[in-house]
Design a protein around this motif. Structure first.
Motif, short mmCIF file in Angstrom:
data_model
loop_
_atom_site.label_atom_id
_atom_site.label_comp_id
_atom_site.label_asym_id
_atom_site.label_seq_id
_atom_site.Cartn_x
_atom_site.Cartn_y
_atom_site.Cartn_z
N VAL A 82 0.86 -0.71 -0.36
CA VAL A 82 0.09 0.16 -0.56
C VAL A 82 1.18 1.19 -0.25
CG1 VAL A 82 -1.53 1.27 1.20
CG2 VAL A 82 -1.82 -0.78 1.23
N VAL A 83 1.67 1.40 1.08
CA VAL A 83 2.87 2.21 0.88
C VAL A 83 3.86 2.34 0.03
CG1 VAL A 83 4.63 3.28 1.95
CG2 VAL A 83 2.94 2.11 3.32
N GLU A 84 3.22 1.79 -1.25
CA GLU A 84 4.47 1.52 -2.58
C GLU A 84 3.31 2.37 -3.84
OE1 GLU A 84 8.11 -1.17 -3.06
OE2 GLU A 84 6.36 -2.16 -2.27
N ALA A 85 2.39 1.77 -3.55
CA ALA A 85 1.00 2.12 -3.81
C ALA A 85 1.07 3.38 -4.58
CB ALA A 85 0.11 1.41 -4.34
N LEU A 86 0.92 3.71 -2.90
CA LEU A 86 0.44 5.27 -3.22
C LEU A 86 1.76 6.95 -3.04
CD1 LEU A 86 -1.69 5.15 -0.01
CD2 LEU A 86 -2.37 5.25 -2.49
N ASP A 87 2.98 5.66 -2.74
CA ASP A 87 4.33 6.23 -2.80
C ASP A 87 4.32 7.48 -1.94
OD1 ASP A 87 7.13 7.00 -3.96
OD2 ASP A 87 6.15 8.72 -4.76
N LEU A 88 4.32 6.68 -0.35
CA LEU A 88 3.87 7.71 0.82
C LEU A 88 5.20 7.02 0.96
CD1 LEU A 88 1.02 6.27 2.64
CD2 LEU A 88 1.08 7.83 0.71
N SER A 89 6.38 8.55 1.54
CA SER A 89 7.30 8.66 3.11
C SER A 89 7.39 9.19 4.16
CB SER A 89 8.22 9.69 2.18
OG SER A 89 8.25 10.70 1.49
N LYS A 90 8.48 8.90 4.62
CA LYS A 90 9.05 9.65 5.97
C LYS A 90 7.14 9.07 6.55
CE LYS A 90 12.09 12.34 4.80
NZ LYS A 90 12.24 13.95 4.57
N VAL A 91 6.74 7.63 6.43
CA VAL A 91 4.95 7.53 7.59
C VAL A 91 5.55 7.11 8.58
CG1 VAL A 91 3.20 6.54 7.24
CG2 VAL A 91 4.69 7.06 4.76
N PHE A 92 4.07 7.84 9.49
CA PHE A 92 4.07 8.04 10.89
C PHE A 92 3.46 6.51 11.14
CE2 PHE A 92 4.66 12.05 12.09
CZ PHE A 92 5.82 12.36 12.33
N HIS A 93 3.41 5.27 11.71
CA HIS A 93 3.09 4.64 11.25
C HIS A 93 2.05 3.99 13.33
CE1 HIS A 93 3.41 2.75 7.05
NE2 HIS A 93 4.78 2.72 7.82
#
Length: 278
Positions: A82-93
């Protein structure tokens, strides 16, 4: 519906709310629920300008009811997809219960190596290990989890009502304020998912030793736990996790239950915000 497909062909449902350039927060739900369990937190943070993302674990909620992959490695890999598909960076999990185990495995195996994880929060989380073993004598005996398996196999619908109406939210405690809507919503989320995924997920959340995951995490990590958690006892979870984390902070809530993110969102949400802005 918004979905992505994993490398092994599993369709994963996700929510993605808020500005695309906002600081992303990704929420990871517990067993046997769905991303809906985070609605209160997602609304709180999207109203403050954050981009909030949550997905339904494989076999849960609106994601595909596949036969295989109901283990912590697949859970973490699906989250990374999911993170890769949305190209998210520096995420708070942020992970609750089993979702906390998912976050620990994700950050250790995917988030830090890729640089996509910036902070982590473990709420009433299962790491490092729930099962009682020779090396983990404070854990819960296998009979507890066998009882969960029997409940899922024999009468999942009734078991889900009993868990939600009792220990999950502390509604079985004397003087507790009981919210029937919360009980019904827990049941609704659970019954949306696959009985096979729920049955096999019990092994994932109870028998996965995540000591090495916690030791590998270097990003700032907040550990939140109620000391009246009847599902994941604090002595075998948060109090051990904090000793394994290199950059961890522990906050214990007196008298709060396992499902405190729902029953006490007015307390939990500001503490999450303070951590994210620190």
């Amino acid at each position: 519906m918004s979905t992505i497909k994993t490398k092994d062909g599993v369709e994963i449902f996700y929510k993605d709310w808020g500005p695309k350039d906002g600081q992303p927060i990704m929420f990871h739900h517990g067993w046997p629920l769905s991303s809906d369990d985070w609605d209160t937190q997602m609304l709180f943070f999207v109203q403050r300008g954050y981009r909030v993302i949550a997905h339904d674990r494989r076999g849960h909620g609106r994601s595909a009811q596949v036969s295989d992959g109901h283990d912590m490695d697949h859970y973490a890999a699906d989250a990374f997809a999911v993170v890769e598909a949305l190209d998210l960076s520096k995420v708070f999990h942020v992970g609750h219960s089993t979702g906390g185990g998912e976050v620990a495995r994700y950050v250790a195996k995917h988030g830090q190596p890729s640089g996509r994880a910036a902070k982590a929060v473990l709420v009433s989380a299962v790491p490092p290990l729930m099962l009682k073993t020779a090396g983990n004598p404070e854990g819960l005996p296998i009979e507890v989890f066998d009882g969960f398996r029997k409940g899922v196999a024999d009468n999942r619908a009734q078991m889900f009502l009993d868990v939600a109406a009792g220990p999950f939210y502390g509604f079985n405690r004397e003087g507790a304020k009981v919210y029937q809507g919360v009980i019904q919503n827990w049941w609704r989320q659970g019954m949306m998912g696959s009985a096979k995924a729920h049955y096999e997920g019990i092994k994932a959340f109870s028998e996965t030793d995540q000591t090495a995951d916690l030791q590998a995490i270097t990003v700032p990590t907040l550990v939140l736990h109620g000391d009246d958690d009847q599902i994941v006892p604090i002595a075998d979870a948060a109090l051990k996790s904090i000793k394994l984390l290199k950059n961890g902070t522990l906050k214990v809530y007196k008298g709060l239950p396992h499902g405190m993110l729902t029953t006490h969102a007015d307390i939990i949400n500001p503490d999450l915000l303070a951590f994210f802005t620190s």
